[in-house]
Scaffold this active site. Structure first.
Site, short mmCIF file in Angstrom:
data_model
loop_
_atom_site.label_atom_id
_atom_site.label_comp_id
_atom_site.label_asym_id
_atom_site.label_seq_id
_atom_site.Cartn_x
_atom_site.Cartn_y
_atom_site.Cartn_z
N LYS A 44 44.61 109.77 94.79
CA LYS A 44 44.85 110.94 93.94
C LYS A 44 43.53 111.54 93.45
CE LYS A 44 49.53 109.80 92.45
NZ LYS A 44 49.64 108.37 92.81
O1 S5P Z 1 54.70 111.41 91.61
C1 S5P Z 1 54.34 110.30 92.02
C2 S5P Z 1 53.35 110.18 92.98
C3 S5P Z 1 53.03 108.91 93.48
S1 S5P Z 1 51.98 108.82 94.81
N1 S5P Z 1 54.94 109.17 91.58
C4 S5P Z 1 54.61 107.93 92.02
O2 S5P Z 1 55.23 106.96 91.58
N2 S5P Z 1 53.61 107.79 92.96
C5 S5P Z 1 53.17 106.45 93.45
O3 S5P Z 1 54.26 105.84 94.12
C6 S5P Z 1 52.77 105.51 92.33
O4 S5P Z 1 51.38 105.56 92.12
C7 S5P Z 1 53.19 104.16 92.86
O5 S5P Z 1 52.15 103.60 93.64
C8 S5P Z 1 54.35 104.46 93.80
C9 S5P Z 1 55.71 104.20 93.18
O6 S5P Z 1 55.88 102.84 92.92
P1 S5P Z 1 57.25 102.24 92.34
O7 S5P Z 1 56.93 100.79 92.11
O8 S5P Z 1 57.55 102.95 91.07
O9 S5P Z 1 58.28 102.44 93.42
#
Ligand code: S5P
Length: 474
Positions: free
Chosen positions: A304
């Site tokens: 990011k």
């Molecule tokens: O809007 C976003 C963009 C990203 S890249 N929301 C997110 O959650 N992410 C990433 O996706 C976040 O940094 C994390 O690595 C992943 C989601 O992880 P989870 O454990 O919540 O599924």
């Protein structure tokens, strides 16, 4: 008779049967025009029909890689019929109005989703008639990226079609047509100048995009992608039958490698946050790359980036992590403006690289506004080789079928975590929200058995995708 002689002959014949007229006319939309085409009359002249068919066959149809031909109703229908017979390529027929009874089908004939269709048209002004036909073909899951026409009036149609990923070949441009008539003394210099001035001053407005990316299968979208990384990712997805991206948000490199050893065969993309790893070494990167090669997945470093171009360039190329050397693609915020895309070059040391631009976020209370999202998509348009897709949440965010919608915030149940993350279900994100690649982190990583859980996610997400491209949800 060579090609140019045949073209000249056709132009003169069209003139002689009044398929083209010069004078003062009023178009359907009430505009005055010094030139008027009405190719409907050619059905009364079999010799002209044969000549047109021969020319269209020679310049495009004989080498076309398509499963069907489809004429834009009505003038091009008989021409498409003759071409279909000559080339032995099956024809499809588009209705102008849906039937009032039985099926509401707009396309008649036998076909399968994913097949390619070449469009035949007589005259193009704005390109909107071709685009209506393309839209109906897309609704049936057919691919329509090529059109062959008799005359391009050079009033913006070609640009409108290109913007919708339809490539057009024409027998004549208006310039060429006028040149031939002038050369044979059929029109005066004054008329020629008047027509050229009129065309320049009367350009059609740009049309809306009609390609429905949501209904196109991934392998077809691979063909439409400009970014090499998007092409590769679409192809991997189609081959592995997986649209699952695993977010390996673990802080131990051995744990990451152990996990990928178990789940790598089920994912198309692995997303890292390299700066959270506590025992980072170059050896880890080598092993990660080996796993990517062995299991055929790409690596996305979710860095990011969000700084000025110069700093981002250093963060990308240098430092401890040298991200550009191993990550196939990275994420970047659009906040700093275009400089960030200039810093993230699409080709590093001769190897293709890609960027997923953040257009929306999954967490509640984030400050991204609809205007910001729109501006981010606009900014990406100038970098087609670099931009792999968008990190976003909604299908309306962008329309280009060659780009990938990467959607995080997904678990089997819709919930939230205690730091603002919002989770939607696979059905919601794929069927309603247009996600192409779906990011799952803790839903798999913290499961009791990640190797069992990854299969559940992969199968569920793939089923949703198949349902989506079957077209049964719209
Ligand atoms: O809007 C976003 C963009 C990203 S890249 N929301 C997110 O959650 N992410 C990433 O996706 C976040 O940094 C994390 O690595 C992943 C989601 O992880 P989870 O454990 O919540 O599924």
């Amino acid at each position: 008779m060579d090609y140019n002689n045949k073209l000249e002959k056709l132009a003169l014949q069209l003139f002689s049967v009044d398929a083209v007229k010069f004078g003062d006319f009023i178009t359907k939309s009430g505009i005055n025009t010094p030139v008027y085409f009405d190719l409907r009359v050619i059905v009364s002249y079999p010799d002209i029909m044969v000549l047109i068919t021969t020319l269209l066959y020679d310049i495009v149809v004989k080498d076309a890689k398509c499963d069907h031909l489809c004429g834009v109703p009505y003038t091009a229908l008989p021409i498409a019929t003759l071409l279909s017979i000559q080339a032995k390529i099956p024809m499809l027929m588009r209705r102008k109005e849906a039937k009032g009874y039985g099926t509401k089908k707009m396309i008649e004939g036998h076909y399968k989703p994913g097949q390619k269709c070449l469009i035949i048209e007589d005259v193009v002004t704005s390109g909107s008639s071709i685009l209506e036909t393309v839209k109906d073909l897309h609704k049936e899951g057919l691919i329509a990226t090529e059109a062959v026409i008799i005359l391009d009036r050079e009033q913006g149609g070609r640009q409108n079609l290109e913007a919708n990923k339809v490539h057009m070949k024409s027998l004549f441009t208006m310039t060429k047509f006028i040149e031939i008539l002038l050369g044979h003394g059929k029109i005066t210099n004054d008329t020629a100048v008047k027509v050229q001035d009129y065309l320049k001053g009367t350009q059609a407005p740009p049309t809306e995009s009609t390609v429905n990316r949501i209904l196109l299968p991934y392998e077809k979208r691979a063909e439409l992608a400009t970014s090499q990384i998007a092409k590769r990712l679409f192809t991997i997805m189609a081959t592995k039958k997986s649209n699952l991206c695993l977010s390996v948000d673990l802080t131990s490199s051995t744990k990451i490698l152990d996990l990928l050893e178990k789940v790598g065969e089920h994912v198309c993309l692995v997303k890292t946050h390299i700066d959270i790893i506590e025992d980072f070494t170059d050896v880890f990167l080598r092993q990660l790359k080996q796993l990517a090669d062995r299991f055929n997945f790409l690596i996305l470093e979710d860095r990011k980036f969000a700084d000025i171009g110069n700093t981002v360039s250093l963060q990308y190329l240098k430092g401890l992590y040298k991200i550009s050397e191993w990550a196939d693609c990275v994420t970047a915020h659009s906040l700093p403006g275009e400089g960030i895309l200039k810093a993230l070059n699409g080709c590093v040391n001769g190897v293709n690289r890609g960027v997923f631009l953040l257009a929306e976020m999954s967490c509640e209370g984030n400050l991204i506004s609809p205007d910001y999202t729109e501006a981010s998509v606009k900014m990406a348009e100038k970098y087609p080789d670099l931009i792999t897709g968008f990190v976003c949440q909604k299908k309306e965010t962008f329309s280009d079928p060659g780009l990938i919608q990467l959607t995080p915030g997904v678990q089997l149940e819709s919930t939230k975590d205690d730091m603002g993350q919002v989770y939607n279900t696979p059905e919601k994100v794929v069927l309603d929200n247009g996600a192409d690649v779906i990011v799952v982190g803790r839903g798999i990583v913290t499961a009791k058995s990640p190797e069992a859980q990854v299969v559940i996610y992969k199968d569920t997400l793939w089923k949703c995708y198949l349902k989506r491209v079957s077209g049964k949800i719209e």
